[in-house]
Design an enzyme around this catalytic site. Structure first.
Site: not given
Length: 311
Positions: A154, A250, A280
């Site tokens: 991320s 995601d 995610h």
């Protein structure tokens, strides 16, 4: 494909909890801390708490070693996720341990400065400083200084991509591989994956990412800078070989895949795998989500290949 049963169980468990963007940064950090895996951590040969010299003072870090004689091992410099606002060494301790054991490499997990207390480019500069420090340690100890990989998930994937560009632009240190796990690569909310996955039912929402970006940047204009949005770089050539991992459900899926494609077009060795049916953060949930376990094995194999460790 539909959301997997294991992923749905995670979504059901989180149902009703307020999203991070409805909290203060401090409360969001506490909420993320409450999500840490419980129980005994996966054992590794050695774990060391340490500090790395950074541009604004010492950076906390944690080193993981898979054996008692790591002198000839490559190092994975790992950057945790959390939108540059939340997350720490403990939130990603399980991932760092798993990578250490599966890849058979040393891991340095970096607790870079968080926003909004330290805004862009503080996290990126700390991330780069950690790689430079590892490189200097290799040199001082007489080891090979060309055995460094960067990885992150991320916002940490964003930092791994940015550090790879920084190292190229600044003449070093050499980075041989980058692993980008559902990375943030662009200050852009107009992708198809934001449209279909960004309402919040799959965890990370558009509103949540806007909140993270707002806390990270000093001004929205910085979002166009390549050290914030690495896909915006005018030149993407001469970057380390890369593996990008994305998730079907995601918001960040499309920008991660677009960056992987752009790296390939620029002449770099770039591969990308989308894991279907997951959301995610699925890699951090590898103990409960089989696809997360598979992704960690894929990452370990990619890194071992990058350093010719199986020859």
């Amino acid at each position: 494909m539909p959301v997997t049963a294991e992923t749905q169980a995670i979504l059901d468990m989180r149902a009703g909890a307020p999203p991070f963007n409805e909290m203060s940064p401090q409360d969001a950090r506490k909420a993320m801390a409450a999500l840490r895996p419980q129980g005994e951590p996966e054992p590794v040969a050695q774990v060391h708490e340490m500090v790395v010299p950074g541009p604004a003072g010492e950076i906390p870090a944690r080193g993981y070693l898979p054996n008692d004689d790591p002198r000839d091992l490559p190092t994975i410099v790992y950057y945790h996720g959390g939108g540059w606002v939340i997350g720490d060494l403990d939130s990603h301790d399980a991932v760092a341990r798993a990578l250490c054991n599966r890849a058979g490499m040393s891991v340095l997990s970096v607790d870079y400065r968080l926003a909004p207390e330290a805004r862009y480019p503080a996290a990126a500069e700390d991330a780069y400083a950690a790689v430079a420090w590892i490189n200097s340690m290799y040199d001082q100890q007489g080891g090979r200084s060309d055995r460094i990989a960067v990885a992150g998930d991320s916002a940490g994937g964003n930092l791994a991509a940015v550090v790879s560009q920084m190292a190229r632009d600044r003449g070093g240190p050499r980075i041989d591989a980058q692993v980008l796990i559902y990375p943030v690569t662009d200050f852009n909310f107009e992708t198809e994956s934001y449209k279909v996955n960004g309402r919040g039912e799959y965890g990370l929402s558009e509103a949540g990412m806007r909140w993270f970006w707002d806390l990270y940047l000093n001004d929205e204009s910085e979002g166009s800078q390549p050290y914030a949005s690495p896909i915006r770089a005018e030149d993407l050539s001469n970057l380390p070989r890369s593996l990008t991992i994305t998730a079907e459900y995601d918001s960040l899926r499309d920008e991660g895949e677009a960056y992987a494609a752009a790296l390939a077009v620029a002449g770099n060795q770039s591969s990308c795998t989308r894991y279907d049916g997951v959301i995610h953060g699925f890699v951090s949930a590898f103990a409960a989500v089989p696809e997360g376990d598979q992704a960690l094995n894929q990452i370990a194999a990619e890194l071992r290949s990058a350093f010719n460790m199986d020859e």
